[in-house]
Enzyme design. Structure first.
Site, mmCIF file in Angstrom:
data_model
loop_
_atom_site.group_PDB
_atom_site.id
_atom_site.type_symbol
_atom_site.label_atom_id
_atom_site.label_comp_id
_atom_site.label_asym_id
_atom_site.label_seq_id
_atom_site.Cartn_x
_atom_site.Cartn_y
_atom_site.Cartn_z
ATOM 1 N N LYS A 65 3.222 -10.767 38.465
ATOM 2 C CA LYS A 65 3.967 -11.634 39.404
ATOM 3 C C LYS A 65 3.032 -12.505 40.250
ATOM 4 C CE LYS A 65 8.202 -10.296 38.463
ATOM 5 N NZ LYS A 65 7.993 -10.434 37.000
ATOM 6 N N MET A 90 14.916 -21.725 46.326
ATOM 7 C CA MET A 90 15.431 -20.524 46.982
ATOM 8 C C MET A 90 14.462 -19.335 46.931
ATOM 9 S SD MET A 90 18.020 -21.887 48.122
ATOM 10 C CE MET A 90 18.868 -20.512 48.865
ATOM 11 N N ARG A 91 13.196 -19.626 47.137
ATOM 12 C CA ARG A 91 12.213 -18.550 47.163
ATOM 13 C C ARG A 91 11.237 -18.767 48.308
ATOM 14 N NH1 ARG A 91 12.176 -15.575 42.639
ATOM 15 N NH2 ARG A 91 13.545 -16.437 41.061
ATOM 16 N N ASN A 107 9.660 -28.567 53.597
ATOM 17 C CA ASN A 107 10.946 -27.916 53.277
ATOM 18 C C ASN A 107 12.021 -28.498 54.179
ATOM 19 O OD1 ASN A 107 12.750 -25.882 52.201
ATOM 20 N ND2 ASN A 107 12.535 -24.795 54.154
ATOM 21 N N HIS A 109 15.593 -27.369 56.047
ATOM 22 C CA HIS A 109 16.398 -26.198 56.392
ATOM 23 C C HIS A 109 17.673 -26.664 57.096
ATOM 24 C CE1 HIS A 109 17.336 -22.087 57.288
ATOM 25 N NE2 HIS A 109 17.594 -22.440 58.537
HETATM 26 C C1 GRF Z 1 20.291 -27.583 51.455
HETATM 27 O O1 GRF Z 1 21.306 -27.227 52.346
HETATM 28 C C2 GRF Z 1 18.935 -27.373 52.084
HETATM 29 O O2 GRF Z 1 18.939 -27.554 53.460
HETATM 30 C C3 GRF Z 1 18.637 -25.922 51.767
HETATM 31 O O3 GRF Z 1 19.174 -25.723 50.496
HETATM 32 C C4 GRF Z 1 20.229 -26.644 50.252
HETATM 33 C C5 GRF Z 1 19.890 -27.380 48.992
HETATM 34 O O4 GRF Z 1 20.897 -28.273 48.604
HETATM 35 N N1 GRF Z 1 17.226 -25.660 51.855
HETATM 36 P P1 GRF Z 1 20.621 -29.286 47.431
HETATM 37 O O5 GRF Z 1 20.232 -28.455 46.231
HETATM 38 O O6 GRF Z 1 19.533 -30.215 47.849
HETATM 39 O O7 GRF Z 1 21.916 -30.001 47.204
#
Ligand code: GRF
Length: 215
Positions: A65, A90-91, A107, A109
């Protein structure tokens, strides 16, 4: 011209906003590669449509990993990527990548950090009953949503908001501030001092963008 690498796991609407900003000439940049950990990600379709090189790299494919993020880092470097964009990746990004791209990973958020970090920022904010929420673009450090803040946008939050209704309102602003933050970077206007990001030039840019409270 700024060369970007995008990491995304899902629908990729933020990725699309970056592509659109490049196409419109707002952003002087090129996307060298989309890297995803999810073969089902709609972001892949978006990349295809725009002839952007795509790599599906899953942690499960690595017996060790620890080799995952060094591998991603190598792929980015191979393509001379200067700035890495996490567009719904998502990591939690590993140290191996952060070390190679110090203050060069951004990033987005969906909450006003440092409030409501981690998963489901919009639900956390709606459940808490805040009156203002929004989104944050920040540089990535080793924590979860803890890196230096570049720019934020605020939206109203209503007592009857659900995760979905608040998310929808926030997303409109996400699509504005992410390309804008990248543009500031591409113009060499972001200076990181400790935990603060100084925006050189127009002072206005360092303020929270307050969109009209009417949506
Ligand atoms: C968004 O809400 C972003 O803020 C979060 O994940 C989501 C991604 O949405 N980090 P998308 O895949 O860009 O439509």
């Amino acid at each position: 011209m700024l060369t970007i690498g995008v990491l995304a796991s899902g629908r990729g609407s933020n990725f699309q906003s970056i592509i659109d900003s490049i196409d419109s000439g707002f952003l002087k940049a090129q996307v060298a590669v989309l890297i995803t950990d999810n073969p089902e990600a709609y972001a892949i379709e978006r990349a295809k449509k725009h002839h952007i090189d795509t790599l599906i790299i899953k942690p499960h494919d690595f017996s060790d990993k620890k080799a995952y993020y060094p591998h991603i880092s190598d792929e980015l470097k191979k393509r001379d990527v200067e700035l890495v964009i996490l567009a719904g990746f998502m990591r939690v990004v590993g140290k191996a990548l952060i070390d190679q791209f110090q203050n060069r990973i951004m990033n987005i958020h969906p909450a006003l950090l440092p409030s409501f970090p981690g998963l489901h920022g919009q639900k956390q904010a709606a459940d808490y009953g805040v009156k203002i929420s929004g989104c944050t673009v920040h540089f990535v450090d080793e924590g979860v949503d803890t890196g230096p803040i570049i720019i934020q946008a605020a939206v109203p939050a209503h007592h009857d908001d659900t995760e979905d209704s608040l998310s929808e309102r926030i997303l409109i602003q996400e699509h504005k501030i992410f390309p804008y933050a990248i543009k500031l970077y591409s113009e060499g206007r972001l200076v990181v001092e400790g935990h603060k990001v100084i925006i050189k030039g127009n002072k206005e840019d360092s303020l929270i963008i307050n969109p009209p409270f009417q949506q």
